[in-house]
Design a protein around this motif. Sequence first.
Motif, PDB file in Angstrom:
ATOM      1  N   ASN A 150     -44.361   3.908  -7.359  1.00 59.84           N
ATOM      2  CA  ASN A 150     -44.507   2.774  -8.264  1.00 59.84           C
ATOM      3  C   ASN A 150     -44.093   3.117  -9.689  1.00 59.84           C
ATOM      4  O   ASN A 150     -43.741   2.246 -10.469  1.00 59.84           O
ATOM      5  N   ILE A 151     -44.173   4.405 -10.024  1.00 55.03           N
ATOM      6  CA  ILE A 151     -43.797   4.846 -11.374  1.00 55.03           C
ATOM      7  C   ILE A 151     -42.305   5.148 -11.452  1.00 55.03           C
ATOM      8  O   ILE A 151     -41.664   4.869 -12.454  1.00 55.03           O
ATOM      9  N   LEU A 152     -41.768   5.734 -10.385  1.00 51.59           N
ATOM     10  CA  LEU A 152     -40.395   6.241 -10.444  1.00 51.59           C
ATOM     11  C   LEU A 152     -39.431   5.439  -9.581  1.00 51.59           C
ATOM     12  O   LEU A 152     -38.573   4.730 -10.103  1.00 51.59           O
ATOM     13  N   ASP A 153     -39.590   5.518  -8.268  1.00 54.91           N
ATOM     14  CA  ASP A 153     -38.619   4.896  -7.357  1.00 54.91           C
ATOM     15  C   ASP A 153     -38.452   3.402  -7.655  1.00 54.91           C
ATOM     16  O   ASP A 153     -37.342   2.874  -7.663  1.00 54.91           O
ATOM     17  N   ARG A 154     -39.587   2.721  -7.905  1.00 54.19           N
ATOM     18  CA  ARG A 154     -39.558   1.279  -8.123  1.00 54.19           C
ATOM     19  C   ARG A 154     -38.712   0.903  -9.342  1.00 54.19           C
ATOM     20  O   ARG A 154     -38.141  -0.172  -9.415  1.00 54.19           O
ATOM     21  N   HIS A 155     -38.671   1.828 -10.338  1.00 58.54           N
ATOM     22  CA  HIS A 155     -37.938   1.499 -11.560  1.00 58.54           C
ATOM     23  C   HIS A 155     -36.488   1.982 -11.554  1.00 58.54           C
ATOM     24  O   HIS A 155     -35.747   1.698 -12.494  1.00 58.54           O
TER      25      HIS A 155
END
Length: 632
Positions: free
Chosen positions: A65-70
């Motif tokens: 949610n912090i990395l891949d999603r962005h």
Amino acid sequence: MSDRIHSLSGYMYEYQKSVQDPESFWSRIADSFHWRKKWDKVVDWNFETPDVKWFVNGKLNITENILDRHLYTRGDQAAIIWEPNDPEEEHITLTYKELHAKVCQFANAIKAKGVGKGDRVIIYMPMVPEAAIAMLACARIGAIHSIVFAGFSANALSDRINDCKAKMVITADGNFRGNKQIPVKEVVDEALKNCDSVESTIVLKRTGQDIQMTSGLDIWWHDAIEGVSSENKAEEMDSEDMLFILYTSGSTGQPKGVVHTCGGYMIYTAYSFQNVFQYNQGDVYWCTADVGWITGHSYIVYGPLLAGATSIMFEGVPTFPDAGRFWAICDKHQVNQFYTAPTAIRALQAYGTEPIEPYKLDSLKVLGSVGEPINEEAWHWYHDHVGKGKCPIVDTWWQTETGGIMVSPLAGITPTKPAYATLPLPGVQLVILDNEGNELKGNSVEGNLCIKFPWPSMLRTTYGDHDRCKQTYFSTFPNHYFTGDGVKRDEDGYYRILGRVDDVINVSGHRMGTAEVENAINEHPKVIESAVVGYPHDIKGQGIYAFVICDMEGRTQEGLTKEIKETVNKIIGPIARPDKVQIVPGLPKTRSGKIMRRILRKIASGDGDNLGDISTLLNPEVVEAIKEGASH
Ligand code: 6R9
């Protein structure tokens, strides 16, 4: 985002909804996150045992949610901007893409060293981007991080390592703070003499100072990542799997490991971050806390990065190279939201407005305060000179145990009042209880601040000792979480935090248990008994005042006082060093042998002529002697 509040009526509407139907409210908020599998039930709770579960059976990884999603939406946007201690050194920007690669790589590196899901990892590091990378790498593979503030002593560090039986320690050679270079690895070496559970340590080269590397135990960070892949598939975690442990002081005994879990913490830190600071896409946000405290966890790393924000991390101190450093950084990086502690504001206030004058500060939109009550004078100084009268101040009340901000204005939405944290966030059901546990309803009341319904980021347990969690937070007032703070609800229904009602003192925004400091003092061989209280301190908020009975044989007062301060320094760290040590012939006690701290608190704060009735004491005569020797 759909969960963003834009107006006061919007806040009131959302607040009502969150109380009437918490399950629909939180499930709507949680829907905008990436779940590998959705939850079966929003909340399951019981404040008696206590047993609290949010997003039951949901599966996720917070770093997705912090990395891949962005990655696709803001891969090239800055995630972290790191500003070094020395302004002459280049700052570093890590985009979401770069942070993703670094976290994945370091996750692979620690996995290769045998760390896996559920293992505990201690992080004892300066404020460098690698501290955030280490946290997220742990979360990526399901290891539980526990950050120990790098100002704590070897003794305090080994207590924490042993309490959670950590398998790995991640550290650095040293720490630059102002014009000082502080040894860090050396403290770890000392601590590890008493720790059996640690199998390896990873050491970041930061200062380049000479350190000892033990073969088979220590490995350099740069060697650990050498040739390691930057791809890593995140471990699937249950909502209620532990995310981290953070040790904090209470009114009794050793610090306890507050446990936060993955799902609820994720939802609440992101939600509160966006709403309190009213962060807009493209803004630059800066929280000056250290990642060693909960504020650094929730509002430098997790909350802002979950929200896709640009978060500044600052290595140094507010007064280096001069008292204008904060403002220089605000201008340099065009900071929009600035979040700091009252103690820092008061310390800078003491330099006057001159250090601010060279800076424009015109990018600032929101100012935040956290850690202790902000006095009106500091509030006005912050508002007028830093915010130029145009930035709302969000005075955010919360705790290590609450995981996220609980009572605070929403920037630009909630009308503020100096020294008031104002109103609860949606989902936060406050009650004020008197000492007998009766609820004080209506306005213009004052009492103990309690919470009657769970919120997603609340602590779940204290590590390794669930009963302690129950005793500390859920037993004083049955079926309520007790915060330890006193509070007033004024005629407008606004909340003002009055400070701790237990034996916890708040020194420069850092929590200290008086018992913890007493235990350290009592380690000195000449000390017979001690009592520690807080007293009002112009800059620190509260200072530490120790009353000590000593065996004076062969010693001078001056020598012993110094040694006692040093003892505390060594056992806990500089933040617990007493400001004043008074050697006394006795301590005021009740007939049942309890120390009357109320009396000592009054004497320490210079109010010794106002003690009320002391005739019921076992030894009233000692009070005069203490008053005579008191220093103000
Ligand atoms: C976030 C944090 C918690 C204690 C808390 C209270 C005090 C924090 C405050 C405040 C008045 C505020 N506190 N914020 N008091 N106004 N805005 O600081 O966590 O280190 O656990 O301390 O700090 O007494 O109970 P933590």
